[in-house]
Design an enzyme around this catalytic site. Sequence first.
Site, PDB file in Angstrom:
ATOM      1  N   LEU A   1       0.555   3.696  -2.140  1.00 41.80           N
ATOM      2  CA  LEU A   1       1.001   3.541  -3.520  1.00 41.80           C
ATOM      3  C   LEU A   1       1.487   4.862  -4.119  1.00 41.80           C
ATOM      4  O   LEU A   1       0.916   5.926  -3.882  1.00 41.80           O
ATOM      5  CB  LEU A   1      -0.141   2.985  -4.364  1.00 41.80           C
ATOM      6  CG  LEU A   1      -0.732   1.655  -3.889  1.00 41.80           C
ATOM      7  CD1 LEU A   1      -1.825   1.197  -4.841  1.00 41.80           C
ATOM      8  CD2 LEU A   1       0.334   0.586  -3.723  1.00 41.80           C
TER       9      LEU A   1
ATOM     10  N   GLN B   1       8.032  -9.229   7.977  1.00 38.76           N
ATOM     11  CA  GLN B   1       9.268  -8.708   7.403  1.00 38.76           C
ATOM     12  C   GLN B   1       9.777  -7.448   8.099  1.00 38.76           C
ATOM     13  O   GLN B   1      10.745  -6.838   7.633  1.00 38.76           O
ATOM     14  CB  GLN B   1       9.093  -8.453   5.905  1.00 38.76           C
ATOM     15  CG  GLN B   1       8.145  -7.334   5.533  1.00 38.76           C
ATOM     16  CD  GLN B   1       7.781  -7.379   4.075  1.00 38.76           C
ATOM     17  OE1 GLN B   1       7.091  -8.286   3.615  1.00 38.76           O
ATOM     18  NE2 GLN B   1       8.256  -6.400   3.309  1.00 38.76           N
TER      19      GLN B   1
ATOM     20  N   SER C   1       7.856   4.358  -0.794  1.00 37.59           N
ATOM     21  CA  SER C   1       6.824   4.734   0.174  1.00 37.59           C
ATOM     22  C   SER C   1       7.428   5.441   1.383  1.00 37.59           C
ATOM     23  O   SER C   1       6.732   6.192   2.078  1.00 37.59           O
ATOM     24  CB  SER C   1       6.056   3.489   0.631  1.00 37.59           C
ATOM     25  OG  SER C   1       5.359   2.911  -0.447  1.00 37.59           O
ATOM     26  N   ARG C   2       8.691   5.201   1.646  1.00 38.50           N
ATOM     27  CA  ARG C   2       9.323   5.815   2.817  1.00 38.50           C
ATOM     28  C   ARG C   2       9.851   7.223   2.541  1.00 38.50           C
ATOM     29  O   ARG C   2      10.299   7.894   3.462  1.00 38.50           O
ATOM     30  CB  ARG C   2      10.445   4.913   3.337  1.00 38.50           C
ATOM     31  CG  ARG C   2       9.917   3.617   3.985  1.00 38.50           C
ATOM     32  CD  ARG C   2      11.030   2.835   4.676  1.00 38.50           C
ATOM     33  NE  ARG C   2      10.484   1.795   5.535  1.00 38.50           N
ATOM     34  CZ  ARG C   2      10.287   0.531   5.182  1.00 38.50           C
ATOM     35  NH1 ARG C   2      10.593   0.156   3.955  1.00 38.50           N
ATOM     36  NH2 ARG C   2       9.789  -0.351   6.028  1.00 38.50           N
TER      37      ARG C   2
ATOM     38  N   HIS D   1       4.656   1.998  -7.970  1.00 37.10           N
ATOM     39  CA  HIS D   1       3.706   0.888  -7.904  1.00 37.10           C
ATOM     40  C   HIS D   1       2.774   0.891  -9.113  1.00 37.10           C
ATOM     41  O   HIS D   1       2.500  -0.152  -9.715  1.00 37.10           O
ATOM     42  CB  HIS D   1       2.834   0.993  -6.644  1.00 37.10           C
ATOM     43  CG  HIS D   1       3.573   0.882  -5.353  1.00 37.10           C
ATOM     44  ND1 HIS D   1       3.754   1.951  -4.505  1.00 37.10           N
ATOM     45  CD2 HIS D   1       4.175  -0.176  -4.754  1.00 37.10           C
ATOM     46  CE1 HIS D   1       4.413   1.553  -3.441  1.00 37.10           C
ATOM     47  NE2 HIS D   1       4.690   0.274  -3.564  1.00 37.10           N
TER      48      HIS D   1
ATOM     49  N   GLY E   1       0.802  -1.212   0.000  1.00 37.64           N
ATOM     50  CA  GLY E   1       0.000   0.000   0.000  1.00 37.64           C
ATOM     51  C   GLY E   1       0.836   1.263   0.000  1.00 37.64           C
ATOM     52  O   GLY E   1       2.016   1.252  -0.326  1.00 37.64           O
TER      53      GLY E   1
ATOM     54  N   GLY F   1       9.203  -4.709  -8.464  1.00 38.11           N
ATOM     55  CA  GLY F   1      10.052  -3.590  -8.842  1.00 38.11           C
ATOM     56  C   GLY F   1      11.528  -3.915  -8.693  1.00 38.11           C
ATOM     57  O   GLY F   1      11.946  -4.606  -7.761  1.00 38.11           O
TER      58      GLY F   1
ATOM     59  N   LEU G   1      11.708   6.358  -6.333  1.00 35.62           N
ATOM     60  CA  LEU G   1      10.446   6.505  -5.622  1.00 35.62           C
ATOM     61  C   LEU G   1      10.295   5.389  -4.596  1.00 35.62           C
ATOM     62  O   LEU G   1      10.603   4.232  -4.855  1.00 35.62           O
ATOM     63  CB  LEU G   1       9.274   6.479  -6.597  1.00 35.62           C
ATOM     64  CG  LEU G   1       9.251   7.561  -7.678  1.00 35.62           C
ATOM     65  CD1 LEU G   1       7.930   7.519  -8.436  1.00 35.62           C
ATOM     66  CD2 LEU G   1       9.469   8.948  -7.078  1.00 35.62           C
TER      67      LEU G   1
END
Length: 285
Positions: free
Chosen positions: A29, A57, A187-188, A33, A27, A148, A185
């Site tokens: 995104l 994880q 998410s963090r 993504h 998620g 990815g 790119l």
Amino acid sequence: MLIVRTIPELRQALSAYHRPAFVPTMGNLHEGHLSLVRQAKPLGDVTVVSIFVNRLQFLPHEDFDSYPRTWEADCDKLRATGCDIVFAPRESDMYPEPQTFKVHPDPRLADILEGQFRPGFFTGVCTVVMKLFLAVFFGQRAGVAVFGQKDYQQLMVIRQMVRQFALPIEVHAGQTCRAEDGLALSSRNHYLSPAERAEAKALAAALRQLAERWCAARAAGALDAAALEQDALDALRARGWQPDYLTVRRRSDLQPATAADAPGTLVALGAARLGSTRLIDNLEF
């Protein structure tokens, strides 16, 4: 776009199809993504995206609880890409009992680099991905899973797992999406302050410089890989980063590259913390 929560619901929804194209995500995104979803669409007869933040994880000190969850925005973005099915299980759906059976990847590949600094990470990844594969591809003749390339080592681990278990799944690698300044790119990235965001492009630049210096030293017959990597680490530290590794490896097995390994078969990989945010990146050369 159909949204399903449980594995039986997902299998029922997929029963009319023959070749799912699957993109697993956690998620939050972004364009990286979404580019994977767009690449997946022509590869199968139904496009499936999972959204599941996998506790297995994350190490105890990592950001599982604070990992960004942006459900409504994610669904809007997926609808716009033409995604067919979103599989968004609750933790109790994926792990209705403690997950004591786990997939342990080859330590020669999984206990180096990311695995050295995040022990157990790839066991958590392989276990959830295997479970997702069994949910998505159960009863199907074959399918495609899109991952990815930014998570380079993860991609290699998943490919090896698919090969060794003879899963009828083609693993497709999606190229890393980057901002205009070269930052991969992630998410963090939203954890970065404005000043850190401006500095974050230095990781990609450091990998590019390491690759260029490695090739030049090899061509000159004066390759000292350890010294080049130490110089790269020191230069990043001098900019205020806390690097875990910056290294040149063979693409085939992620073992350290030597002068016998020619450009075109190599990858520079890096992981470093900027403030409280840990970023990873890689560059094939």
